[in-house]
Design a protein around this motif. Structure first.
Motif, short mmCIF file in Angstrom:
data_model
loop_
_atom_site.label_atom_id
_atom_site.label_comp_id
_atom_site.label_asym_id
_atom_site.label_seq_id
_atom_site.Cartn_x
_atom_site.Cartn_y
_atom_site.Cartn_z
N MET A 262 -78.71 49.14 -9.40
CA MET A 262 -79.17 47.98 -10.16
C MET A 262 -78.11 46.92 -10.01
SD MET A 262 -78.97 46.18 -13.28
CE MET A 262 -77.80 47.21 -14.06
N ILE A 263 -78.53 45.72 -9.66
CA ILE A 263 -77.62 44.59 -9.50
C ILE A 263 -78.00 43.54 -10.53
CG2 ILE A 263 -76.83 42.78 -7.95
CD1 ILE A 263 -77.64 44.68 -5.63
N VAL A 264 -77.01 43.09 -11.27
CA VAL A 264 -77.25 42.06 -12.27
C VAL A 264 -76.40 40.85 -11.92
CG1 VAL A 264 -77.07 41.47 -14.71
CG2 VAL A 264 -77.61 43.81 -14.06
N ALA A 265 -77.05 39.72 -11.74
CA ALA A 265 -76.32 38.47 -11.54
C ALA A 265 -76.32 37.72 -12.86
CB ALA A 265 -76.99 37.64 -10.45
N MET A 266 -75.23 37.04 -13.15
CA MET A 266 -75.10 36.35 -14.42
C MET A 266 -75.21 34.84 -14.24
SD MET A 266 -74.40 39.15 -15.91
CE MET A 266 -73.62 40.65 -15.40
N VAL B 142 -72.82 42.76 -11.56
CA VAL B 142 -72.58 44.14 -11.97
C VAL B 142 -73.40 45.04 -11.07
CG1 VAL B 142 -72.88 45.83 -13.82
CG2 VAL B 142 -72.23 43.49 -14.37
N ASN B 143 -72.81 46.10 -10.55
CA ASN B 143 -73.52 47.10 -9.75
C ASN B 143 -73.46 48.44 -10.45
OD1 ASN B 143 -74.26 45.71 -7.22
ND2 ASN B 143 -72.06 45.39 -7.08
N LEU B 144 -74.60 49.09 -10.61
CA LEU B 144 -74.66 50.44 -11.18
C LEU B 144 -75.38 51.34 -10.19
CD1 LEU B 144 -75.98 49.66 -14.78
CD2 LEU B 144 -73.66 50.26 -14.16
N THR B 145 -74.88 52.54 -10.01
CA THR B 145 -75.54 53.52 -9.16
C THR B 145 -75.95 54.71 -10.03
OG1 THR B 145 -74.23 52.85 -7.26
CG2 THR B 145 -75.26 55.01 -7.15
N VAL B 146 -77.15 55.20 -9.81
CA VAL B 146 -77.64 56.34 -10.58
C VAL B 146 -77.49 57.59 -9.71
CG1 VAL B 146 -79.62 57.34 -11.78
CG2 VAL B 146 -79.33 54.84 -11.72
N PRO B 147 -76.55 58.47 -10.06
CA PRO B 147 -76.39 59.70 -9.29
C PRO B 147 -77.51 60.69 -9.61
CG PRO B 147 -74.82 59.68 -11.08
CD PRO B 147 -75.56 58.37 -11.13
N ASP C 160 -66.71 42.02 -24.67
CA ASP C 160 -67.20 42.87 -23.59
C ASP C 160 -68.52 43.49 -24.00
OD1 ASP C 160 -64.93 42.34 -22.10
OD2 ASP C 160 -63.90 44.17 -22.70
N PHE C 161 -69.36 43.78 -23.01
CA PHE C 161 -70.69 44.33 -23.27
C PHE C 161 -70.97 45.50 -22.35
CE2 PHE C 161 -70.58 39.94 -24.52
CZ PHE C 161 -71.12 39.99 -25.80
N ASP C 162 -71.57 46.54 -22.93
CA ASP C 162 -71.99 47.72 -22.18
C ASP C 162 -73.41 47.50 -21.69
OD1 ASP C 162 -69.61 48.81 -23.22
OD2 ASP C 162 -70.67 49.85 -24.83
N LEU C 163 -73.72 47.99 -20.50
CA LEU C 163 -75.09 47.97 -19.98
C LEU C 163 -75.57 49.40 -19.83
CD1 LEU C 163 -75.09 45.29 -17.14
CD2 LEU C 163 -76.15 45.13 -19.38
N ARG C 164 -76.84 49.62 -20.11
CA ARG C 164 -77.48 50.91 -19.86
C ARG C 164 -78.73 50.65 -19.04
NH1 ARG C 164 -79.90 53.96 -24.75
NH2 ARG C 164 -81.90 53.32 -23.91
N PHE C 165 -78.87 51.42 -17.97
CA PHE C 165 -80.01 51.31 -17.06
C PHE C 165 -80.81 52.59 -17.19
CE2 PHE C 165 -81.55 51.58 -12.49
CZ PHE C 165 -82.43 50.52 -12.58
N GLY D 245 -84.01 52.54 -4.14
CA GLY D 245 -83.70 51.23 -3.58
C GLY D 245 -82.82 50.45 -4.53
N GLN D 246 -82.79 49.16 -4.33
CA GLN D 246 -82.01 48.28 -5.19
C GLN D 246 -82.92 47.51 -6.13
OE1 GLN D 246 -79.54 45.74 -2.79
NE2 GLN D 246 -77.97 47.28 -2.64
#
Length: 153
Positions: free
Chosen positions: A7-11, A31-36, A126-131, A140-141
């Motif tokens: 997941m890519i988040v642009a601000m 922000v880049n998050l990868t789901v293992p 600061d802020f936490d993100l949850r996907f 995919g992305q």
């Protein structure tokens, strides 16, 4: 092994100034998050990945303020891996909260207040993100642009 699901988040930052000195001095640009694969519950097919302090901001305001976030679209843009179908994933499966504080709030196309406070210079938040995702989501992305707004009260 990792399931290629990122997941890519642009601000984008904006300011609604009812005061002379108000600005978003800095914000994490991407922000880049990868789901293992290990994140998935194989019984339910669901996974949640949390990125603590994924977004860092520095604010300034000479009046009390609210800090809001919204998405410009109801769904993520999806770039599937070759041969995989495109998924229409709701942006509400991306959630945010102030670092370690309280419950996660789903992101939507409406402004959601994620922090508030008194006037000051160099206010760091600061802020936490949850996907949230499932095995039904195509690999995919997933990308979304978030709009952060500092509003004086």
């Amino acid at each position: 092994m990792r399931l290629l699901l990122t997941m890519i988040v642009a601000m984008v930052a904006s300011v609604v100034a009812r005061a002379q000195a108000v600005d978003i001095r800095s914000i994490t640009p991407v922000v880049n998050l990868t789901v293992p694969v290990s994140a998935f519950n194989l019984a339910t097919g669901a996974a949640s990945v949390t990125s603590p302090s994924a977004i860092s901001t520095r604010l300034r305001s000479n009046r009390n303020w609210n800090f809001t976030v919204r998405s410009g679209s109801t769904t993520f843009a999806h770039t599937p891996v070759p041969g995989a179908p495109t998924t229409s994933k709701p942006v509400s499966q991306l959630l945010i909260r102030e670092n370690g504080a309280g419950s996660f709030l789903p992101i939507s196309t409406s402004n959601v207040v994620i922090a508030s406070g008194p006037n000051g210079n160099n206010i760091d938040r600061d802020f936490d993100l949850r996907f949230d995702t499932t095995l039904d989501d195509s690999p995919g992305q997933y990308a979304v642009t978030l709009v952060f707004t500092l509003v004086t009260l």
